[in-house]
Scaffold this active site. Structure first.
Site, PDB file in Angstrom:
ATOM      1  N   HIS A  12     -16.130  37.788 -13.781  1.00  0.00           N
ATOM      2  CA  HIS A  12     -16.161  38.174 -15.373  1.00  0.00           C
ATOM      3  C   HIS A  12     -17.342  37.244 -16.066  1.00  0.00           C
ATOM      4  O   HIS A  12     -17.154  36.158 -15.915  1.00  0.00           O
ATOM      5  CB  HIS A  12     -14.604  37.742 -15.799  1.00  0.00           C
ATOM      6  CG  HIS A  12     -14.409  37.838 -17.252  1.00  0.00           C
ATOM      7  ND1 HIS A  12     -13.094  38.295 -17.616  1.00  0.00           N
ATOM      8  CD2 HIS A  12     -15.174  37.689 -18.268  1.00  0.00           C
ATOM      9  CE1 HIS A  12     -13.336  38.482 -18.897  1.00  0.00           C
ATOM     10  NE2 HIS A  12     -14.672  38.026 -19.429  1.00  0.00           N
ATOM     11  N   HIS A  14     -20.279  37.249 -19.148  1.00  0.00           N
ATOM     12  CA  HIS A  14     -20.883  37.919 -20.303  1.00  0.00           C
ATOM     13  C   HIS A  14     -22.396  37.591 -20.288  1.00  0.00           C
ATOM     14  O   HIS A  14     -22.825  36.256 -20.500  1.00  0.00           O
ATOM     15  CB  HIS A  14     -20.181  37.391 -21.459  1.00  0.00           C
ATOM     16  CG  HIS A  14     -18.961  37.588 -21.755  1.00  0.00           C
ATOM     17  ND1 HIS A  14     -18.358  39.060 -22.421  1.00  0.00           N
ATOM     18  CD2 HIS A  14     -17.768  37.141 -21.231  1.00  0.00           C
ATOM     19  CE1 HIS A  14     -17.082  38.864 -22.342  1.00  0.00           C
ATOM     20  NE2 HIS A  14     -16.869  37.893 -21.742  1.00  0.00           N
ATOM     21  N   LYS A  94     -13.002  47.991 -19.079  1.00  0.00           N
ATOM     22  CA  LYS A  94     -12.534  46.909 -19.953  1.00  0.00           C
ATOM     23  C   LYS A  94     -11.570  47.490 -20.925  1.00  0.00           C
ATOM     24  O   LYS A  94     -12.369  47.920 -21.999  1.00  0.00           O
ATOM     25  CB  LYS A  94     -13.506  45.961 -20.076  1.00  0.00           C
ATOM     26  CG  LYS A  94     -13.061  44.600 -20.837  1.00  0.00           C
ATOM     27  CD  LYS A  94     -12.369  43.634 -20.017  1.00  0.00           C
ATOM     28  CE  LYS A  94     -11.914  42.561 -20.614  1.00  0.00           C
ATOM     29  NZ  LYS A  94     -12.754  41.373 -20.905  1.00  0.00           N
ATOM     30  N   HIS A 131      -8.158  42.314 -21.397  1.00  0.00           N
ATOM     31  CA  HIS A 131      -8.246  41.375 -22.054  1.00  0.00           C
ATOM     32  C   HIS A 131      -6.652  41.111 -22.429  1.00  0.00           C
ATOM     33  O   HIS A 131      -6.221  41.899 -23.394  1.00  0.00           O
ATOM     34  CB  HIS A 131      -9.076  41.232 -23.188  1.00  0.00           C
ATOM     35  CG  HIS A 131      -9.003  39.878 -23.848  1.00  0.00           C
ATOM     36  ND1 HIS A 131     -10.039  38.897 -23.777  1.00  0.00           N
ATOM     37  CD2 HIS A 131      -8.028  39.351 -24.843  1.00  0.00           C
ATOM     38  CE1 HIS A 131      -9.593  37.932 -24.618  1.00  0.00           C
ATOM     39  NE2 HIS A 131      -8.388  38.224 -25.084  1.00  0.00           N
ATOM     40  N   HIS A 166      -9.186  36.321 -17.291  1.00  0.00           N
ATOM     41  CA  HIS A 166      -8.855  34.672 -17.467  1.00  0.00           C
ATOM     42  C   HIS A 166      -7.539  34.259 -17.837  1.00  0.00           C
ATOM     43  O   HIS A 166      -7.316  34.044 -19.207  1.00  0.00           O
ATOM     44  CB  HIS A 166      -9.918  34.476 -18.810  1.00  0.00           C
ATOM     45  CG  HIS A 166      -9.896  35.705 -19.818  1.00  0.00           C
ATOM     46  ND1 HIS A 166      -9.112  36.239 -20.380  1.00  0.00           N
ATOM     47  CD2 HIS A 166     -11.171  36.271 -20.363  1.00  0.00           C
ATOM     48  CE1 HIS A 166      -9.420  37.139 -21.138  1.00  0.00           C
ATOM     49  NE2 HIS A 166     -10.601  37.128 -21.112  1.00  0.00           N
ATOM     50  N   ASP A 239     -15.883  33.759 -16.788  1.00  0.00           N
ATOM     51  CA  ASP A 239     -15.994  33.988 -18.516  1.00  0.00           C
ATOM     52  C   ASP A 239     -16.936  33.354 -19.264  1.00  0.00           C
ATOM     53  O   ASP A 239     -16.831  33.018 -20.239  1.00  0.00           O
ATOM     54  CB  ASP A 239     -14.425  34.119 -19.069  1.00  0.00           C
ATOM     55  CG  ASP A 239     -14.347  34.636 -20.485  1.00  0.00           C
ATOM     56  OD1 ASP A 239     -15.332  35.483 -20.629  1.00  0.00           O
ATOM     57  OD2 ASP A 239     -13.677  34.054 -21.179  1.00  0.00           O
TER      58      ASP A 239
HETATM   59  C1  NCD Z   1     -15.890  36.363 -25.035  1.00  0.00           C
HETATM   60  C2  NCD Z   1     -17.168  36.655 -25.614  1.00  0.00           C
HETATM   61  O1  NCD Z   1     -17.539  35.790 -26.247  1.00  0.00           O
HETATM   62  O2  NCD Z   1     -17.732  37.798 -25.477  1.00  0.00           O
HETATM   63  N1  NCD Z   1     -15.316  35.395 -25.603  1.00  0.00           N
HETATM   64  C3  NCD Z   1     -14.227  34.467 -25.275  1.00  0.00           C
HETATM   65  O3  NCD Z   1     -13.815  33.805 -26.136  1.00  0.00           O
HETATM   66  N2  NCD Z   1     -13.867  34.348 -23.931  1.00  0.00           N
HETATM   67  C4  NCD Z   1     -14.998  37.636 -24.869  1.00  0.00           C
HETATM   68  C5  NCD Z   1     -13.824  37.292 -24.061  1.00  0.00           C
HETATM   69  O4  NCD Z   1     -14.083  37.402 -22.651  1.00  0.00           O
HETATM   70  O5  NCD Z   1     -12.792  37.239 -24.729  1.00  0.00           O
HETATM   71 ZN    ZN Z   2     -14.877  37.498 -21.307  1.00  0.00          ZN
END
Ligand code: NCD
Ligand code: ZN
Length: 331
Positions: A12, A14, A94, A131, A166, A239
C-alpha cells in the site's frame, strides 16, 4: 546485530506524480522490491492508458522498484473496463467511500452502486482493495462502523479476494479473522508503532496525522498481535502518503513513512520479542495473497542508529529529526 531477510514488498503505497514521484519512488526502492501503488492521483488512475503511463513514469525514476498497479473504482466507471485494466497491468481496484480520505471526494456514497464493478473484479479474479471507513461516523469509530459494509461484500461476492487496508483497530482484526482466507488486510508501521497519544498527547504531531487515525493502546496491541500472529492474511503495507508542508499545514491526511517504515517495524517487532516474524509479515504473506513469487534479493536490517532527515525537499517525513535504532541497507 544484523538481520538478513528477503527484500520486502509494500502492499500500500502512494507515490503521487511529477517531482513528488521522482523524490519518493527511489526512497521506497531503497527498502522494497515491489509496491502496490495507490491510484488516488489527480486525476485518478481509472483507464488502461493511465496505468501504462504511470508504470512508465515509475520505472523511469525508480527502475528497481516493481510497481503493482491499481485503478480507482469511481462512480460511472464501466465494468467492461475492468478486464482491459487487468490487461494493462492492474492487479487490484481500490474502493473509497466518498470523502473518507485524501483525494476521495470522487468515491462512493452508496456501496451498492459499486456492486457491478465488484462483480467484474470477481469475474477477472482481481483483488478489491478497500479504504474501510464510514465518514459519517465519529472519527474514532469510522473503521469499526464500516465493517458491516465489508461483511456485505464478503457475503455477496463468494469468490472475490478482498484486502481491508491499513487496519487501525481491534474490531477490524477480529472481523478479518472471522472471514474466509480470501479476505486479507494490510497493517502499516505507524499504526503498529504509535497511538493517538503520540498524535495528540503532547504537541500536535501533524506528520502522524493520517486516515484512519491512529487509535489507543488496546487497538495498537491487537494490531501488533495480528502482525506477529503468523496468520498469513495480515501483511505489510506502509500507506506512505507524502504531502507538501503547505498541504500538511492545511490539514492533509497522510503520513510520509517510506524512509522510516522498515526501521519502525523492526523496532516494534523486536520490542515485542517477535523480530522472527518480521520476514514473513513483510516479504511472504502479501506476496502469497497476491499470488506473486517470493523475492530473491536480500535486504539487511542493522541495529545501528541514524537520524531521520528533517525534510525531503518539501516533504516532512514521520520521525523527522529523530534517531532511529534500525537501519536498512538494500544489497
Ligand atoms: C492517503 C493519501 O494521502 O493519499 N492518506 C492517508 O491519510 N492515509 C490516502 C489513504 O490511504 O487514506
Ligand atoms: Zn493509503
Amino acid at each position: 546485530m544484523e538481520l538478513i531477510i528477503r527484500i520486502p514488498d509494500d502492499f500500500h503505497l502512494h507515490l503521487r506524480q511529477n517531482r513528488t514521484l521522482e523524490l519518493c519512488a527511489p526512497l521506497s526502492a531503497a527498502g522494497f522490491a515491489r509496491a502496490l501503488i495507490m491510484p488516488n492521483t489527480i486525476p485518478p488512475i481509472t483507464a488502461p492508458e493511465d496505468l501504462r503511463r504511470y508504470a512508465e513514469e515509475i520505472k523511469n525514476v525508480a527502475p528497481n522498484l516493481s510497481p503493482l498497479l491499481t485503478f480507482k473504482i469511481v462512480p460511472g466507471l464501466d465494468p467492461e473496463q475492468v478486464g482491459r485494466l487487468k490487461k494493462a497491468g492492474a492487479v487490484a481496484g481500490k474502493y473509497y467511500p466518498a470523502g473518507a480520505t485524501t483525494n476521495a471526494e470522487d468515491g462512493f456514497s452508496d456501496i451498492q452502486a459499486a456492486f457491478p464493478l465488484f462483480h467484474a473484479l470477481q469475474a477477472e479474479d482481481m483483488v478489491l482493495s478497500i479504504h474501510g471507513e464510514d465518514p459519517e461516523a465519529p472519527v474514532f469509530e469510522r473503521e469499526e462502523a464500516f465493517l458491516p459494509q465489508v461483511q456485505t461484500i464478503v457475503d455477496n461476492f463468494p469468490s472475490l479476494r478482498i484486502v481491508l487496508e491499513h487496519l487501525s483497530c481491534r474490531a477490524s482484526v477480529e472481523a478479518v479473522k472471522s472471514w474466509p482466507t480470501r479476505v486479507g488486510a494490510t497493517i502499516t508501521a505507524h499504526h503498529l508503532a504509535y497511538t493517538v497519544e503520540d498524535l495528540l498527547g503532547g504537541r500536535l504531531n501533524a506528520s502522524l496525522f493520517c486516515k484512519p487515525v491512529v487509535k489507543g493502546r488496546a487497538d495498537q496491541k491487537a494490531l501488533i498481535e495480528a502482525a506477529v500472529s503468523g496468520g498469513g492474511r495480515f501483511f505489510f503495507g506502509s500507506d506512505s502518503a507524502p504531502h507538501s508542508r503547505k498541504a500538511k499545514n492545511g490539514g492533509a491526511a497522510g503520513a510520509f513513512t517510506a524512509p522510516v517504515a522498515l526501521p519502525l517495524l523492526a523496532g516494534v517487532l523486536s520490542g515485542a520479542g517477535r523480530i522472527d516474524r518480521l520476514e514473513d509479515f513483510c516479504t511472504r504473506f502479501g506476496a502469497e495473497f497476491y499470488r506473486l513469487p517470493l523475492n530473491k534479493e536480500k535486504l539487511s536490517l542493522r541495529r545501528e542508529s541514524w537520524t531521520v532527515p528533517d525534510v525531503y525537499e518539501d516533504i516532512v517525513p514521520l520521525c523527522a529529526g529523530e534517531t532511529l535504532e534500525w537501519r536498512v541497507l538494500r544489497a
